[in-house]
Write an enzyme that holds these catalytic residues in place. Sequence first.
Site, PDB file in Angstrom:
ATOM      1  CG  ASN A  13      -4.084   5.770  -1.535  1.00  0.00           C
ATOM      2  OD1 ASN A  13      -3.590   5.004  -0.733  1.00  0.00           O
ATOM      3  ND2 ASN A  13      -5.127   6.524  -1.237  1.00  0.00           N
ATOM      4  CB  CYS A  66      -2.049  10.497   5.288  1.00  0.00           C
ATOM      5  SG  CYS A  66      -2.048  10.024   7.026  1.00  0.00           S
ATOM      6  CG  HIS A 106      -1.883   1.061   1.374  1.00  0.00           C
ATOM      7  ND1 HIS A 106      -3.240   0.849   1.259  1.00  0.00           N
ATOM      8  CD2 HIS A 106      -1.735   2.392   1.615  1.00  0.00           C
ATOM      9  CE1 HIS A 106      -3.885   2.004   1.425  1.00  0.00           C
ATOM     10  NE2 HIS A 106      -2.989   2.950   1.653  1.00  0.00           N
TER      11      HIS A 106
END
Length: 299
Positions: A249, A240, A207
């Site tokens: 991402n 974030c 991730h």
Amino acid sequence: MPFPKSIRLVEVGPRDGLQNEPEPIDTPIKLELIDRLGAAGIRYIEAASFVSPKWVPQMADYREVMTGLTRRKGVTYSALTPNLEGLEVALECGVEEVAVFGAASETFSQKNINCSIAESLDRFAPVLERAKSAGVRVRGYVSCVLGCPYEGEIAPAKVAEVSKALYEMGCYEVSLGDTIGTGTPLKAKHMLEAVAKDIPIDKLAAHFHDTYGQALANLYAVLEEGVAVVDSSVAGLGGCPYAKGASGNVASEDVVYMLNGMGIESGIDLDKLAETGNWITQTIGRPNRSKVGVALAAK
């Protein structure tokens, strides 16, 4: 080690991608996004987060999202359930898979979920027990595996320790998150090496955020080691809230384009995926952060 022949892409756009958007996004838009992703061939979609609306107001419509989506055959719709309360509501909404999230950094754990790493793991134990009794699989996330906004470098051994705890607790898969996107390929390999001593490589996922433009290079590095599950977000949505400057991402379109070029099967229709990325970014008034999406739209 040879590259995997196929990979499973975990699309986190509807949850991780949208959760920090400052303006409320209407539920029908979220539902259409999920449906379009399924139509593009994505088989695993993180749809909602059963957390307190006080902390994540954008996810306040978790019930409506989870019960309103059109379920496609062969597609898993998962949700984040950090505590027992969230899990119970998710079960009422027919969730078939959930996720819990820990961190490899003490400071990040305190700032993100208001408790130490050890306390967070204690909290997850009853969640995993209850999920197991309900026949629901649990995925584990570890944040800050390649760096922390507060502590800087994170020791691979610490990542391995937290990952192992989640795996032994019953998480069927552990997703390793470079939350602030500071990792580089060799660091990613070394971190993975440490974790893979305790957990089989086929139980690990990557991730990686793209803050410093390293996500695809880092993914290539771990694919080379046998990782076959990749988390990504359509149009590169997301950031974030606890990591300033973290641009979000890696874009699903960019990952699929790279996989196609490597002859690795994903089962995803790149054109449909790119159309979805363009649609959602235009709908919510956000720039499309997918290089591939922008290039295809310009054709």
